[in-house]
Design a protein around this motif. Structure first.
Motif, PDB file in Angstrom:
ATOM      1  N   ALA B  24       0.858  -1.191   0.000  1.00  0.00           N
ATOM      2  CA  ALA B  24       0.000   0.000   0.000  1.00  0.00           C
ATOM      3  C   ALA B  24       0.891   1.237   0.000  1.00  0.00           C
ATOM      4  O   ALA B  24       1.935   1.262   0.651  1.00  0.00           O
ATOM      5  CB  ALA B  24      -0.884  -0.005   1.235  1.00  0.00           C
ATOM      6  N   ASN B  25       0.449   2.251  -0.762  1.00  0.00           N
ATOM      7  CA  ASN B  25       1.183   3.528  -0.772  1.00  0.00           C
ATOM      8  C   ASN B  25       0.490   4.475   0.195  1.00  0.00           C
ATOM      9  O   ASN B  25      -0.508   5.108  -0.164  1.00  0.00           O
ATOM     10  CB  ASN B  25       1.153   4.133  -2.179  1.00  0.00           C
ATOM     11  N   PHE B  26       0.982   4.548   1.403  1.00  0.00           N
ATOM     12  CA  PHE B  26       0.388   5.480   2.362  1.00  0.00           C
ATOM     13  C   PHE B  26       0.868   6.890   2.053  1.00  0.00           C
ATOM     14  O   PHE B  26       2.004   7.095   1.599  1.00  0.00           O
ATOM     15  CB  PHE B  26       0.791   5.100   3.787  1.00  0.00           C
ATOM     16  N   TYR B  90      -3.617   7.655   4.803  1.00  0.00           N
ATOM     17  CA  TYR B  90      -4.562   6.980   3.906  1.00  0.00           C
ATOM     18  C   TYR B  90      -3.858   6.377   2.706  1.00  0.00           C
ATOM     19  O   TYR B  90      -2.712   6.699   2.407  1.00  0.00           O
ATOM     20  CB  TYR B  90      -5.659   7.955   3.454  1.00  0.00           C
ATOM     21  N   THR B  92      -4.804   3.848  -1.203  1.00  0.00           N
ATOM     22  CA  THR B  92      -5.807   3.297  -2.125  1.00  0.00           C
ATOM     23  C   THR B  92      -5.611   1.789  -2.204  1.00  0.00           C
ATOM     24  O   THR B  92      -4.492   1.316  -2.434  1.00  0.00           O
ATOM     25  CB  THR B  92      -5.645   3.913  -3.533  1.00  0.00           C
ATOM     26  N   ALA B  93      -6.684   1.048  -1.998  1.00  0.00           N
ATOM     27  CA  ALA B  93      -6.601  -0.415  -2.032  1.00  0.00           C
ATOM     28  C   ALA B  93      -6.446  -0.895  -3.475  1.00  0.00           C
ATOM     29  O   ALA B  93      -6.846  -0.195  -4.410  1.00  0.00           O
ATOM     30  CB  ALA B  93      -7.845  -1.016  -1.405  1.00  0.00           C
ATOM     31  N   PRO B  94      -5.877  -2.087  -3.673  1.00  0.00           N
ATOM     32  CA  PRO B  94      -5.797  -2.629  -5.042  1.00  0.00           C
ATOM     33  C   PRO B  94      -7.199  -2.853  -5.619  1.00  0.00           C
ATOM     34  O   PRO B  94      -8.177  -2.938  -4.873  1.00  0.00           O
ATOM     35  CB  PRO B  94      -5.089  -3.965  -4.850  1.00  0.00           C
ATOM     36  N   GLY B  99     -10.512  -1.016  -5.151  1.00  0.00           N
ATOM     37  CA  GLY B  99      -9.797   0.206  -5.532  1.00  0.00           C
ATOM     38  C   GLY B  99     -10.210   1.433  -4.740  1.00  0.00           C
ATOM     39  O   GLY B  99      -9.975   2.564  -5.170  1.00  0.00           O
ATOM     40  N   GLN B 101     -10.430   4.187  -1.490  1.00  0.00           N
ATOM     41  CA  GLN B 101      -9.445   4.814  -0.592  1.00  0.00           C
ATOM     42  C   GLN B 101      -9.885   4.586   0.851  1.00  0.00           C
ATOM     43  O   GLN B 101     -11.073   4.649   1.161  1.00  0.00           O
ATOM     44  CB  GLN B 101      -9.362   6.294  -0.882  1.00  0.00           C
TER      45      GLN B 101
END
Lengths: 249, 136
Positions: B24-26, B90, B92-94, B99, B101
């Protein structure tokens, strides 16, 4: 009327690990290695350190090594004496002497002699040209220690001070749950102790994170690689990254 | 009555997610492995029964979606300084998870075993794109 909040930047979507070619296989290999490590540790096997047999470390062994400030427990460089001492304390022979098994029970005063001859053998095999001659056995000993402590319980940040001895904590947890006699706990291997403590904690606190060091190591490698820009998410997704094999310890 | 709900997210996972873990890109913490992600798609159901309690009609509406997850935190070279995830961060989910946030409503204690650190997270889906009021 309050000021409208600024719209925020949408982060790129996360990428599933199973979408990274090669990673699922690498994780499966790590899981297998983990499985074997945990299974071995409960079988009470002896381990081979460059031809010297050592037992699975028990709580009693740990206390002996801790009391003698063994560098193998404290993870510092050992001296010649420390190597010889460690290999003697962890040898199957030492246990026979300390438990007074067979004829050894009739002649306990001969134990220092047995230790002396064991020390001579170790000196001849590993300590003639230190540190070069002892390097391999020391490395193997540290690998063995890593295996013994593989499932050592995690610590929590911000945890309070304890007024208990670590031994009280171990004995209390095991005797509350399993009602083992103290003698059985003293003879319990550290890997079994740690796995039982983890089982107890999971039963009482199922939400607490679990640790699997071999697969965790691989996931950490992926994240550190991304953060250090050794590769990108796209390269991971395109299968352009070779994943490391799980370590043996 | 027809459904008046907005976009539906998956109520079913066909198993294609595999390990389920993802990078995940926080926004603040950067790239982190979320090794478990368990969304709970909220719903509320209105029921009408007859005089003796047998079912007559029902209608279900969506409520807020929440999730829990375990993050394996990145650690610096010393192995002792992890990147702690803070409330309000926060990601964004795959797409396999819709998908959407999600933001961190509650970041639990950090646990350490050797060189590895983990943290339990409670998450809520972001609906209107407004940011959380900062990290704490």
């Amino acid at each position: 009327m309050s000021e409208p909040q600024k719209r925020f930047v949408k982060q790129p979507a996360g990428v599933l690990l199973c979408e990274m070619p090669g990673l699922v296989e690498a994780l499966a290999a790590a899981e297998h290695r983990q499985f074997i490590t945990r299974e071995n540790s409960l079988l009470g096997l002896t381990y081979d350190l460059c031809g010297e047999r050592v037992r699975t470390m028990t709580i009693a062994d740990y206390v002996v090594l801790e009391r003698t400030q063994s560098p193998f427990i404290r993870r510092v460089e050992p001296s010649r004496y420390d190597v010889a001492m460690f290999l003697w304390v962890m040898s199957p022979q030492f246990k026979l002497w300390s438990d007074g098994i067979g004829w050894r029970g009739l002649f306990p005063s001969l134990e220092p002699l047995a230790a002396f001859f064991h020390g001579l053998k170790i000196k001849w095999k590993f300590l003639r040209d230190c540190p070069k001659s002892s390097e391999q056995v020391v490395l193997k000993a540290f690998e063995y220690i890593d295996e013994m402590f593989y499932d050592a319980p995690p610590s929590v940040s911000g945890g309070g001070e304890s007024c208990l001895s670590y031994l009280t904590g171990w004995f209390d947890a095991l005797q509350s749950e399993y009602h083992f006699p103290s003698e059985a706990i003293w003879k319990m291997g550290l890997p079994e102790l740690f796995q039982r403590l983890n089982a107890i904690r999971q039963r009482h606190n199922p939400n607490m994170p679990t640790f699997n060091k071999k697969t965790d190591e691989l996931k950490m490698w992926v994240v550190n690689g991304l953060r250090e820009k050794r590769f990108t998410l796209d390269e991971l997704r395109d299968g352009k990254v070779a994943f490391p094999k799980p370590s043996n310890n | 009555m027809p459904s008046t709900g907005g976009n539906q997210t998956s109520f079913f996972n066909d198993g294609g997610v595999g390990h389920g873990a993802f990078v995940a890109n926080f926004n603040v913490a950067g790239q982190v492995v979320l090794e478990s992600f368990n969304p709970k798609y909220g719903a509320k159901t209105i029921e009408q029964s007859n005089q003796i309690g047998a079912p007559l009609k029902q209608a279900s509406v969506r409520t807020f979606d929440t999730a829990t997850g375990t993050a394996q935190m990145p650690v610096d070279n010393t192995g002792n300084t992890p990147t702690i995830i803070l409330r309000g961060d926060y990601f964004t989910a795959p797409n396999a998870y819709g998908g959407d946030q999600w933001y961190v409503e509650d970041a639990g204690n950090a646990y350490q075993a050797g060189a590895y650190w983990k943290q339990e997270l409670t998450l809520r889906k972001i609906y209107n794109g407004t940011p959380p009021t900062g990290n704490s």
